[in-house]
Design an enzyme around this catalytic site. Sequence first.
Site, mmCIF file in Angstrom:
data_model
loop_
_atom_site.group_PDB
_atom_site.id
_atom_site.type_symbol
_atom_site.label_atom_id
_atom_site.label_comp_id
_atom_site.label_asym_id
_atom_site.label_seq_id
_atom_site.Cartn_x
_atom_site.Cartn_y
_atom_site.Cartn_z
ATOM 1 C CD1 TRP A 31 34.090 -36.189 24.681
ATOM 2 C CD2 TRP A 31 34.478 -34.509 26.139
ATOM 3 N NE1 TRP A 31 34.419 -34.977 23.979
ATOM 4 C CE2 TRP A 31 34.585 -33.720 25.068
ATOM 5 C CE3 TRP A 31 34.681 -33.713 27.456
ATOM 6 C CZ2 TRP A 31 34.810 -32.636 24.742
ATOM 7 C CZ3 TRP A 31 34.765 -32.419 27.132
ATOM 8 C CH2 TRP A 31 34.784 -31.534 25.717
ATOM 9 C CG PHE A 66 25.368 -36.851 21.070
ATOM 10 C CD1 PHE A 66 25.661 -37.306 19.734
ATOM 11 C CD2 PHE A 66 24.223 -36.097 21.549
ATOM 12 C CE1 PHE A 66 24.367 -37.017 18.885
ATOM 13 C CE2 PHE A 66 23.168 -35.705 20.587
ATOM 14 C CZ PHE A 66 23.513 -36.456 19.160
ATOM 15 C CB SER A 89 32.254 -37.794 33.212
ATOM 16 O OG SER A 89 32.329 -36.770 33.909
ATOM 17 C CB VAL A 90 27.918 -34.402 30.694
ATOM 18 C CG1 VAL A 90 27.836 -33.086 29.767
ATOM 19 C CG2 VAL A 90 27.551 -35.510 30.065
ATOM 20 C CB THR A 95 28.708 -22.677 25.500
ATOM 21 O OG1 THR A 95 28.864 -24.254 25.286
ATOM 22 C CG2 THR A 95 30.114 -22.104 25.069
ATOM 23 C CG HIS A 97 27.946 -28.493 23.393
ATOM 24 N ND1 HIS A 97 28.798 -29.549 23.736
ATOM 25 C CD2 HIS A 97 27.539 -28.658 22.354
ATOM 26 C CE1 HIS A 97 29.019 -30.563 23.013
ATOM 27 N NE2 HIS A 97 28.040 -30.073 21.940
ATOM 28 C CG PHE A 122 21.029 -41.862 32.870
ATOM 29 C CD1 PHE A 122 20.978 -40.872 33.623
ATOM 30 C CD2 PHE A 122 21.379 -41.416 31.394
ATOM 31 C CE1 PHE A 122 21.217 -39.417 33.432
ATOM 32 C CE2 PHE A 122 21.589 -40.033 31.172
ATOM 33 C CZ PHE A 122 21.550 -39.052 32.305
ATOM 34 N NE ARG A 136 26.994 -35.616 42.921
ATOM 35 C CZ ARG A 136 27.541 -34.838 43.485
ATOM 36 N NH1 ARG A 136 28.636 -34.544 43.751
ATOM 37 N NH2 ARG A 136 26.623 -34.036 44.604
HETATM 38 N N1 LIG Z 1 31.436 -31.627 26.869
HETATM 39 C C1 LIG Z 1 31.716 -33.097 27.071
HETATM 40 C C2 LIG Z 1 31.100 -33.885 25.899
HETATM 41 N N2 LIG Z 1 31.177 -33.555 24.549
HETATM 42 C C3 LIG Z 1 31.008 -34.197 23.521
HETATM 43 C C4 LIG Z 1 29.589 -34.924 23.046
HETATM 44 O O1 LIG Z 1 29.323 -35.960 23.794
HETATM 45 C C5 LIG Z 1 29.928 -35.588 21.806
HETATM 46 O O2 LIG Z 1 30.802 -36.563 21.819
HETATM 47 C C6 LIG Z 1 30.373 -34.772 20.672
HETATM 48 O O3 LIG Z 1 29.355 -33.580 20.640
HETATM 49 C C7 LIG Z 1 30.286 -35.268 19.372
HETATM 50 O O4 LIG Z 1 29.053 -35.931 18.962
HETATM 51 N N3 LIG Z 1 30.819 -35.424 26.111
HETATM 52 C C8 LIG Z 1 30.926 -35.728 27.285
HETATM 53 O O5 LIG Z 1 30.670 -36.920 27.565
HETATM 54 N N4 LIG Z 1 31.295 -35.028 28.432
HETATM 55 C C9 LIG Z 1 31.502 -33.690 28.216
HETATM 56 O O6 LIG Z 1 31.688 -33.020 29.231
HETATM 57 C C1 LIG Z 2 29.383 -30.454 28.089
HETATM 58 C C2 LIG Z 2 30.159 -29.781 27.001
HETATM 59 O O1 LIG Z 2 29.983 -29.913 26.002
HETATM 60 C C3 LIG Z 2 31.304 -28.698 27.627
HETATM 61 O O2 LIG Z 2 32.167 -29.327 28.473
HETATM 62 C C4 LIG Z 2 31.933 -28.125 26.459
HETATM 63 O O3 LIG Z 2 32.517 -26.688 27.107
HETATM 64 P P1 LIG Z 2 32.091 -25.465 26.340
HETATM 65 O O4 LIG Z 2 30.734 -25.378 26.823
HETATM 66 O O5 LIG Z 2 32.922 -24.358 27.145
HETATM 67 O O6 LIG Z 2 32.466 -25.579 24.953
#
Ligand SMILES: Nc1c(NC[C@H](O)[C@H](O)[C@H](O)CO)[nH]c(=O)[nH]c1=O
Ligand SMILES: CC(=O)[C@@H](O)COP(=O)(O)O
Length: 159
Positions: A31, A66, A89-90, A95, A97, A122, A136
């Site tokens: 991701w 995840f 990288s999240v 939402t 999530h 980490f 970063r």
């Molecule tokens: N939105 C982001 C995700 N979402 C996916 C989750 O990490 C995972 O792969 C999925 O829920 C299936 O289990 N992951 C990131 O690394 N970065 C994001 O911005």
């Molecule tokens: C971190 C995430 O899972 C996020 O980028 C997903 O985007 P959304 O919250 O708009 O579904």
Amino acid sequence: MATENKNLSVYDKSKIPNAKKLRFGIVVSEWNDKITHALYQGAYDALADCGAIEENIVRWNVPGSFELTYGAKKMILTQEVDAVIAIGSVIRGETSHFDFVCSATAQGIKDLNVAYDVPVIFCVLTDDTLQQAIDRSGGKHGNKGTEAAIAAIQMAVLG
Ligand SMILES: Nc1c(NC[C@H](O)[C@H](O)[C@H](O)CO)[nH]c(=O)[nH]c1=O
Ligand SMILES: CC(=O)[C@@H](O)COP(=O)(O)O
């Protein structure tokens, strides 16, 4: 001290143990892959700068942050590594999530450090915007991958 006051790429090589005899696993989330590859490059370059050899750096990709916990556990159990660097990288979306992914990933990696005698670093950016992630991962604040590599060396030789 916030990242804005500390460049992530700065380290004193004279104070870092030589990594030539150490073996590293690096698990990389796909991701935001432009960000995570930049983090990986920063980590790889720092490990090499500190003496690590190419065949002792094992890279595996996983779908998202995840999955970093499972990938790091598998790396520990099968690759005889001295440390693992978990790279992700999240970036916040619409939402909640973001909060669940960040929390689960941080807790999962923490749990691995408790359960196994191999440090897991980490190296997961948790940003509100893409620009923060760019800043970063080799941008104006340096590269968190570099910081993570130095931490991996230091923790691999701890004790
Ligand atoms: N939105 C982001 C995700 N979402 C996916 C989750 O990490 C995972 O792969 C999925 O829920 C299936 O289990 N992951 C990131 O690394 N970065 C994001 O911005
Ligand atoms: C971190 C995430 O899972 C996020 O980028 C997903 O985007 P959304 O919250 O708009 O579904």
